[in-house]
Design a protein around this motif. Structure first.
Motif, short mmCIF file in Angstrom:
data_model
loop_
_atom_site.label_atom_id
_atom_site.label_comp_id
_atom_site.label_asym_id
_atom_site.label_seq_id
_atom_site.Cartn_x
_atom_site.Cartn_y
_atom_site.Cartn_z
N VAL A 193 0.79 -1.23 0.00
CA VAL A 193 0.00 0.00 0.00
C VAL A 193 0.83 1.29 0.00
N LEU A 194 2.13 1.19 0.05
CA LEU A 194 2.97 2.38 -0.10
C LEU A 194 3.07 2.84 -1.55
N PHE A 195 2.69 1.96 -2.50
CA PHE A 195 2.98 2.23 -3.90
C PHE A 195 1.70 2.44 -4.71
N ALA A 196 1.86 3.16 -5.83
CA ALA A 196 0.75 3.45 -6.73
C ALA A 196 1.15 3.09 -8.16
N THR A 197 0.20 3.17 -9.06
CA THR A 197 0.44 2.79 -10.45
C THR A 197 1.62 3.56 -11.05
N ALA A 198 1.73 4.84 -10.72
CA ALA A 198 2.80 5.66 -11.27
C ALA A 198 4.18 5.22 -10.80
N ASP A 199 4.25 4.40 -9.76
CA ASP A 199 5.54 3.96 -9.20
C ASP A 199 6.07 2.69 -9.86
N VAL A 200 5.29 2.05 -10.70
CA VAL A 200 5.71 0.78 -11.32
C VAL A 200 7.03 0.97 -12.07
N GLY A 201 7.96 0.06 -11.81
CA GLY A 201 9.27 0.12 -12.44
C GLY A 201 10.31 0.88 -11.64
N GLN A 202 9.88 1.59 -10.58
CA GLN A 202 10.81 2.37 -9.77
C GLN A 202 11.32 1.55 -8.59
N PRO A 203 12.51 1.87 -8.05
CA PRO A 203 13.04 1.14 -6.90
C PRO A 203 12.14 1.30 -5.67
N LYS A 204 11.79 0.20 -5.05
CA LYS A 204 10.89 0.26 -3.91
C LYS A 204 11.42 1.11 -2.77
N ALA A 205 12.68 0.94 -2.42
CA ALA A 205 13.23 1.67 -1.28
C ALA A 205 13.19 3.17 -1.52
N ALA A 206 13.53 3.60 -2.73
CA ALA A 206 13.55 5.03 -3.03
C ALA A 206 12.14 5.62 -3.03
N VAL A 207 11.18 4.90 -3.62
CA VAL A 207 9.80 5.38 -3.65
C VAL A 207 9.24 5.44 -2.24
N ALA A 208 9.49 4.39 -1.45
CA ALA A 208 8.99 4.36 -0.08
C ALA A 208 9.57 5.52 0.73
#
Length: 367
Positions: free
Chosen positions: A79-94
């Motif tokens: 639930v930390l992530f959204a559609t626009a985050d697909v393909g991005q590094p999880k740690a950086a997005v979080a």
């Protein structure tokens, strides 16, 4: 000389006012939270609620350890992530989203593959570790590093509709090896990508992990040390199993060489190095040339049914059992949805004698 507790600004005092009203926490407890340094291993289904609640509570320093990228199949539960985050590094997005949630905390991202070579140095900078990983090799590695360094470990695991929570290595209490002396046989405990999971389950278990972490930092309540909490989300039944410490498991002084090998998986050394990659354009040119090629799709059947590019379907979790049916002399291009699972599969093939193997860069994103 005793360390000076960090002070709270007026804005922090207002933000954490509901904590400050609790006699069990109060100003002293909130200062403990601000001084705490917590490493969260895995920023996915379990890591999302753990990170959100620890950040909201005012844990002063959070470490985010994850080398994976966001995939659209994650969004049903992470639930930390959204559609626009697909393909991005999880740690950086979080980290970006947690900074927006609470600007008063410090966040460190560790976008690396955890191994015996880097675990001790990394863990040494934290007071407490929360294990939100999804594989046994990482769980044993995290446990052993915590035992060697004397760090408490908050554990969580999920399986379809069921979850587990416990605390290991807390005040000389039992460790993960006391509960699981030996790992299960390969294939006996498939992960979410292979069998699925109820989307809300990681939220339930991760929130409980965050609760245990806060109790440890605040030194309040009864910590789940020596107790394994079992949660059945379908029946909403909770069961607690007690287990004892084994002295030998509490006296580790060094890490094993290869935890993946210990768990019967591909060698960790092989997984630490990326396999060669190929772009979508180069793959199309190769197919057009007519040169021999095995295109291997390591996604799950439901993903394949939704969209495929004609590859042979062998899900990642079943690949090791199907190696004998593949020809190691034929060049192989492996693909998944984003390029993460295909990297693991390509490394596994290379480690088992396949001469020419490529992972499709970014998966189907450019196809």
């Amino acid at each position: 000389m005793l360390p000076v507790e960090p002070t709270l600004s007026a804005a922090e005092t207002n933000r954490y006012s509901r904590h400050l009203l609790l006699p069990e926490i109060g100003l002293a407890g909130q200062q403990k939270l601000k001084a705490a340094r917590v490493l969260v291993v895995g920023c996915g289904g379990l890591g999302s609620p753990v990170l959100q609640y620890l950040a909201a509570a005012g844990v002063g320093t959070l470490g985010l350890l994850d080398f994976d990228t966001v995939d659209d199949s994650n969004l049903q539960r992470q639930v930390l992530f959204a559609t626009a985050d697909v393909g991005q590094p999880k740690a950086a997005v979080a980290a970006e989203k947690l900074r927006a949630q609470n600007p008063f905390i410090t966040l460190h991202t560790h976008q690396i593959l955890l191994s015996a070579a880097n675990a001790l140095a990394l863990f040494a900078g934290y007071d407490l570790v929360v294990d939100c990983s999804d594989n046994f090799a990482t769980r044993y590695l995290v446990n052993d590093a915590c035992v060697v360094l004397g760090k408490p470990l908050v554990f969580g695991a999920i399986f379809k509709f069921e979850g587990q929570v416990s605390v290991f290595n807390y005040q000389n209490g039992p460790t993960y090896r006391c509960l699981h002396p030996v790992p299960p046989a390969p294939g006996d405990a498939p992960n979410c990508a292979q069998i699925g999971v109820l989307g809300v389950l990681p939220g339930l278990i991760g929130t409980m992990q965050a609760n245990e972490a806060l109790k440890i930092i605040l030194e309040i309540g009864e910590v789940l040390s020596g107790r394994l909490l079992l949660v059945d989300a379908l029946s909403m039944r909770f069961q607690t199993i007690r287990f004892r410490a084994a002295a030998a498991n509490q006296q580790l002084t060094a890490l094993a060489d290869d935890y993946a090998a210990f768990c019967g998986e591909a060698p960790m050394a092989a997984l630490a190095a990326r396999a060669p990659e190929i772009s979508a354009d180069d793959l199309k040119a190769w197919q057009h040339s007519g040169r021999p090629l095995l295109l291997l799709d390591v996604r799950e059947p439901h993903e394949y049914a939704r969209r495929n590019i004609g590859g042979q379907l062998v899900p990642l979790g079943q690949l090791a059992a199907h190696l004998a049916g593949l020809r190691p002399e034929v060049p192989v291009v492996v693909h998944c949805a984003s390029g993460m699972r295909s990297q693991q599969a390509a490394q596994l093939l290379l480690a088992n004698g396949f001469a020419e193997v490529y992972s499709l860069r970014d998966g189907l994103a450019d196809f």
